[in-house]
Design a protein around this motif. Structure first.
Motif, mmCIF file in Angstrom:
data_model
loop_
_atom_site.group_PDB
_atom_site.id
_atom_site.type_symbol
_atom_site.label_atom_id
_atom_site.label_comp_id
_atom_site.label_asym_id
_atom_site.label_seq_id
_atom_site.Cartn_x
_atom_site.Cartn_y
_atom_site.Cartn_z
ATOM 1 N N PHE A 18 18.023 3.918 11.086
ATOM 2 C CA PHE A 18 17.662 3.428 9.753
ATOM 3 C C PHE A 18 18.371 2.113 9.442
ATOM 4 C CE2 PHE A 18 16.231 7.829 8.721
ATOM 5 C CZ PHE A 18 14.967 7.505 8.258
ATOM 6 N N GLY A 19 19.627 2.008 9.825
ATOM 7 C CA GLY A 19 20.356 0.758 9.601
ATOM 8 C C GLY A 19 19.705 -0.418 10.306
ATOM 9 N N ALA A 20 19.303 -0.197 11.543
ATOM 10 C CA ALA A 20 18.634 -1.258 12.298
ATOM 11 C C ALA A 20 17.281 -1.599 11.677
ATOM 12 C CB ALA A 20 18.452 -0.825 13.753
ATOM 13 N N PHE A 21 16.559 -0.572 11.252
ATOM 14 C CA PHE A 21 15.281 -0.818 10.594
ATOM 15 C C PHE A 21 15.471 -1.642 9.328
ATOM 16 C CE2 PHE A 21 12.107 0.456 7.390
ATOM 17 C CZ PHE A 21 10.972 -0.064 7.996
ATOM 18 N N GLY A 22 16.489 -1.291 8.541
ATOM 19 C CA GLY A 22 16.758 -2.042 7.318
ATOM 20 C C GLY A 22 17.108 -3.486 7.596
ATOM 21 N N ALA A 23 17.930 -3.700 8.605
ATOM 22 C CA ALA A 23 18.375 -5.054 8.919
ATOM 23 C C ALA A 23 17.260 -5.910 9.513
ATOM 24 C CB ALA A 23 19.551 -4.998 9.894
ATOM 25 N N HIS A 24 16.381 -5.299 10.296
ATOM 26 C CA HIS A 24 15.361 -6.081 11.000
ATOM 27 C C HIS A 24 13.952 -5.892 10.446
ATOM 28 C CE1 HIS A 24 18.428 -7.136 13.865
ATOM 29 N NE2 HIS A 24 18.717 -5.859 14.017
ATOM 30 N N GLY A 25 13.624 -4.670 10.034
ATOM 31 C CA GLY A 25 12.262 -4.396 9.591
ATOM 32 C C GLY A 25 12.004 -4.688 8.129
ATOM 33 N N LEU A 26 13.065 -4.631 7.323
ATOM 34 C CA LEU A 26 12.870 -4.842 5.888
ATOM 35 C C LEU A 26 13.329 -6.208 5.402
ATOM 36 C CD1 LEU A 26 14.002 -1.424 4.343
ATOM 37 C CD2 LEU A 26 11.682 -2.249 4.730
ATOM 38 N N ALA A 27 14.011 -6.939 6.245
ATOM 39 C CA ALA A 27 14.639 -8.200 5.822
ATOM 40 C C ALA A 27 13.676 -9.142 5.110
ATOM 41 C CB ALA A 27 15.272 -8.889 7.026
ATOM 42 N N ASN A 28 12.452 -9.231 5.562
ATOM 43 C CA ASN A 28 11.491 -10.161 4.969
ATOM 44 C C ASN A 28 10.481 -9.485 4.043
ATOM 45 O OD1 ASN A 28 12.631 -12.310 6.404
ATOM 46 N ND2 ASN A 28 11.411 -11.798 8.214
ATOM 47 N N ARG A 29 10.580 -8.149 3.894
ATOM 48 C CA ARG A 29 9.579 -7.435 3.106
ATOM 49 C C ARG A 29 10.125 -6.833 1.818
ATOM 50 N NH1 ARG A 29 6.521 -3.259 6.547
ATOM 51 N NH2 ARG A 29 8.625 -2.662 7.089
ATOM 52 N N ALA A 30 11.419 -6.563 1.773
ATOM 53 C CA ALA A 30 11.998 -5.901 0.603
ATOM 54 C C ALA A 30 12.728 -6.928 -0.252
ATOM 55 C CB ALA A 30 12.970 -4.813 1.057
ATOM 56 N N SER A 31 12.806 -6.636 -1.533
ATOM 57 C CA SER A 31 13.580 -7.499 -2.425
ATOM 58 C C SER A 31 15.064 -7.327 -2.101
ATOM 59 C CB SER A 31 13.326 -7.103 -3.887
ATOM 60 O OG SER A 31 13.966 -5.870 -4.175
ATOM 61 N N PRO A 32 15.905 -8.269 -2.526
ATOM 62 C CA PRO A 32 17.345 -8.106 -2.284
ATOM 63 C C PRO A 32 17.892 -6.787 -2.856
ATOM 64 C CG PRO A 32 16.894 -10.354 -2.961
ATOM 65 C CD PRO A 32 15.610 -9.590 -3.109
ATOM 66 N N GLU A 33 17.401 -6.371 -4.029
ATOM 67 C CA GLU A 33 17.854 -5.106 -4.630
ATOM 68 C C GLU A 33 17.432 -3.915 -3.782
ATOM 69 O OE1 GLU A 33 16.337 -2.410 -8.212
ATOM 70 O OE2 GLU A 33 17.054 -4.361 -8.909
ATOM 71 N N GLU A 34 16.197 -3.929 -3.309
ATOM 72 C CA GLU A 34 15.701 -2.838 -2.476
ATOM 73 C C GLU A 34 16.437 -2.788 -1.139
ATOM 74 O OE1 GLU A 34 11.179 -3.109 -4.326
ATOM 75 O OE2 GLU A 34 11.620 -4.004 -2.364
ATOM 76 N N LEU A 35 16.673 -3.945 -0.553
ATOM 77 C CA LEU A 35 17.394 -4.018 0.715
ATOM 78 C C LEU A 35 18.824 -3.528 0.544
ATOM 79 C CD1 LEU A 35 17.140 -4.735 3.667
ATOM 80 C CD2 LEU A 35 17.721 -7.097 3.093
ATOM 81 N N ASN A 36 19.458 -3.911 -0.553
ATOM 82 C CA ASN A 36 20.822 -3.453 -0.824
ATOM 83 C C ASN A 36 20.855 -1.932 -0.967
ATOM 84 O OD1 ASN A 36 23.670 -3.937 -1.490
ATOM 85 N ND2 ASN A 36 23.066 -3.226 -3.522
ATOM 86 N N ALA A 37 19.909 -1.365 -1.689
ATOM 87 C CA ALA A 37 19.848 0.090 -1.851
ATOM 88 C C ALA A 37 19.685 0.767 -0.491
ATOM 89 C CB ALA A 37 18.697 0.471 -2.777
ATOM 90 N N PHE A 38 18.803 0.233 0.335
ATOM 91 C CA PHE A 38 18.572 0.796 1.663
ATOM 92 C C PHE A 38 19.846 0.755 2.497
ATOM 93 C CE2 PHE A 38 17.092 1.080 5.983
ATOM 94 C CZ PHE A 38 15.998 1.932 5.912
ATOM 95 N N GLU A 39 20.548 -0.374 2.448
ATOM 96 C CA GLU A 39 21.792 -0.521 3.220
ATOM 97 C C GLU A 39 22.863 0.448 2.732
ATOM 98 O OE1 GLU A 39 22.587 -4.703 2.841
ATOM 99 O OE2 GLU A 39 21.211 -5.217 4.467
#
Length: 123
Positions: A18-39
């Motif tokens: 999940f961490g790798a997915f968040g860092a690579h798969g969501l980087a350009n698709r999620a908002s900064p707030e959403e990415l932060n929550a995921f991380e």
């Protein structure tokens, strides 16, 4: 012990995935707030995968209801806390936002169970 070690190992694997997915798969698709929550979800997932290793060790020190309660509380915390933050990060949906604190409470219950069991160990 085998159960908790197996759950810990699989949970650690998922936390890395999940961490790798968040860092690579969501980087350009999620908002900064959403990415932060995921991380945050991935970070707490890994912390509690490691906590499950402590549960596995405690299980070798004698069977205890507290050990099992701690393990299941950590699993519930991962599912509720990290899971709800994963959903937020991936979909942007805040539908599970009220579940997140329940996961946090499950984590705290797990840690209190570990403490209670640790206090029963010989000095």
């Amino acid at each position: 012990m085998k159960l908790w070690l197996s759950i810990a190992a699989f949970s650690g694997f998922l936390a890395v995935a999940f961490g790798a997915f968040g860092a690579h798969g969501l980087a350009n698709r999620a908002s900064p707030e959403e990415l932060n929550a995921f991380e945050i979800g991935a970070r707490y997932h890994m912390y509690h995968a490691l906590a499950l290793l402590a549960v596995a060790w405690l299980a070798t020190q004698g069977d205890s209801a507290l050990v099992n309660m701690a393990g299941w509380a950590f699993v519930a915390g991962i599912l509720l806390f990290s899971g709800s933050l994963y959903v937020l990060g991936i979909t942007g949906s805040r539908a599970l936002v009220l579940v997140t604190p329940m996961g946090g409470v499950a984590f705290m219950i797990g840690w209190l169970c570990v403490l209670a069991r640790a206090l029963k160990l010989p000095a």
